[in-house]
Structures are given as C-alpha cells and as structure tokens.
Design an enzyme around this catalytic site. Structure first.
Site, mmCIF file in Angstrom:
data_model
loop_
_atom_site.group_PDB
_atom_site.id
_atom_site.type_symbol
_atom_site.label_atom_id
_atom_site.label_comp_id
_atom_site.label_asym_id
_atom_site.label_seq_id
_atom_site.Cartn_x
_atom_site.Cartn_y
_atom_site.Cartn_z
ATOM 1 N N SER A 192 25.721 1.264 4.144
ATOM 2 C CA SER A 192 24.763 0.274 4.233
ATOM 3 C C SER A 192 23.322 0.477 4.863
ATOM 4 O O SER A 192 24.036 0.889 5.860
ATOM 5 C CB SER A 192 25.390 -0.992 4.465
ATOM 6 O OG SER A 192 24.180 -2.042 3.939
ATOM 7 N N TYR B 284 29.175 -8.611 9.076
ATOM 8 C CA TYR B 284 28.453 -7.842 8.327
ATOM 9 C C TYR B 284 28.425 -6.494 8.728
ATOM 10 O O TYR B 284 28.223 -5.366 8.280
ATOM 11 C CB TYR B 284 27.782 -7.495 6.516
ATOM 12 C CG TYR B 284 28.185 -7.237 5.653
ATOM 13 C CD1 TYR B 284 29.300 -6.520 4.760
ATOM 14 C CD2 TYR B 284 26.681 -6.213 5.591
ATOM 15 C CE1 TYR B 284 29.139 -5.814 4.011
ATOM 16 C CE2 TYR B 284 26.710 -5.158 4.585
ATOM 17 C CZ TYR B 284 27.736 -4.538 3.630
ATOM 18 O OH TYR B 284 27.968 -3.513 2.942
#
Length: 247
Positions: free
Chosen positions: A139, A152
């Site tokens: 990501s 996250y």
C-alpha cells in the site's frame, strides 16, 4: 505446455477480483480464496473452467494448509501467489484502538501473508520446474501513514520488510517476490475517498480514485515476467491523490 497456475487470497472482491480476471484472461488457472464462498463464486461466474473458488481463512494455519493442499490436488503446481487479503481497523487515535482490532488487522494483513508464503515456498522449492513468484499487496501506507491508521500502517510497513526477506531467501529456489503498492483504487474500501477523508493538516478532503482494473493489469504484468526478472516494488495510484507532497 501446461497452463500456469495462480492463487489469490481475498479474491471475492476489489483488487483480488480484478487480479483474478486479469490473470484468467492471460491464460492462468486461478484459485481464489476467501472467507465468503458466495463472493468467490461471483468472481468466478462465467469462468468456472479456469477460476476455482476455495473457502479459507488466512489467519488460521490449518485453513491455510488445507487451502494449499487443495490447490496442489487440483492444479499440481503453483506458479504465482498473490497475497492480497487485508483489512483495516477503526480510524481512531492510537491510544483508543482496541487490542482486538489491532490483532485482527495484524493477523490478517501480516500473519496471513506469512502463513500463505510459507506454504507457497514449500511447494515452489520442490516442484519441477522449480520456482515461482510471490506478489504481496502493500500500500502507499507502506511509505506514509494516514491519520489514525496505526494498525494498518504498521502491517504494511512490515509487509515491505517481509517482501525483501522473501526476495533474498527465495533466490536459491528461483522464487521471485514483488510488492504492489496501491493508492486510492476504486474499491469498496476506498468509497470514503470520494466523500472526504482526514488529511495530515486536519482538513477533510475528497480524493481522486482510479479504476480497479488497472490494479489487476499491474499484477498480471508483474506475473508475466520471467523468473530471472523482477519488479521489486511498484506503486500504482490515482495521479492526483495527495501522496506525493507535504500535508
């Protein structure tokens, strides 16, 4: 020449579904795994001859082992693993994040990737011809956090380290490992970007998104390289998202 085979976790929607369809178009036999079999069947609809849905939970070692046994029973080898399954955590200040939400995020994003990678390496190093490719879904959060995303962000930073370790340790077995870092793909998880998300400045702003299909095409491109060639890290993102620049 036999068809190449792939396994995609989190294949029931979003990026996993886009990658599944792209690889199927490129001639792969694709096993897709996830907790919800109906979503997986929706991905496979109309292409059941080349897409095989398998219910599995990447956070459970026994379920992961059974998943890979099924893939080998049905396909006979594994050329590609796309570690795509992932979840977020509630967007709350770090000090308010529950241990349960932290563990759920870590167990899925990091431990799940580890468990699947273990099984893939065991297969790839012993099959004939030897080797294969592993692609991890990173990501842009692997480089820079959003506000209130400690769990996250921590998992995605960890995925970068795991990707490098897999790349190094896999060399002796012709196993290549890549990471695809995605920013603002138009998935269900990204719906909030179109209505407004917190910025580093504290403002709430809308952000641009881009079509999921391009993520699938990126996975297929990385997968199509020969094993002596590797894209170590690739970033694909909405051109105008506020990732490049100061908040």
């Amino acid at each position: 020449m036999p068809l190449k085979t792939a396994l995609i976790t989190g294949g029931g929607s979003g990026i996993g579904r886009a990658a599944t369809l792209a690889l199927a178009r490129d001639g792969y036999l694709v096993a897709i795994a996830g907790r919800h079999i109906e979503s997986l069947r929706e991905t496979a609809a109309g292409a059941e001859d080349v897409i095989r849905p398998i219910a599995a939970d990447v956070t459970d070692a026994g379920s992961v082992e059974s998943l890979f046994q099924t893939v080998m029973r049905d396909f006979g080898r594994l050329d590609l693993l796309f570690n795509n399954a992932g979840v977020g955590a509630p967007p709350v200040p770090l000090e308010d994040l529950s241990e349960a939400d932290w563990r759920r995020c870590v167990d899925t994003n990091l431990t799940g990737t580890f468990l699947c990678t273990q099984q893939a390496i065991r297969i790839m190093k012993t099959q004939t011809p030897m080797g294969g490719r592993i692609i991890n879904n990173g990501s842009v959060s692997a480089y820079s956090p959003r506000p209130n995303t400690a769990a996250y962000t921590a998992t995605k930073h960890a995925i970068s380290g795991l990707t490098k370790s897999i790349s190094l340790d896999g060399r002796a077995h012709d196993i290549a490992c890549s990471q695809l870092d995605i920013g603002n793909a138009d998935s269900d998880m990204a719906a909030k970007f179109k209505t407004g998300v917190p910025q580093a400045s504290g403002d709430i702003r809308r952000e641009p998104v881009f079509d999921l299909e391009h993520c699938g095409n990126a996975v297929a491109f990385m997968a199509g390289l020969p094993l002596d060639t590797n894209i170590q890290f690739m970033t694909i993102m909405a051109t105008k998202m506020p990732f490049i620049g100061r908040g």
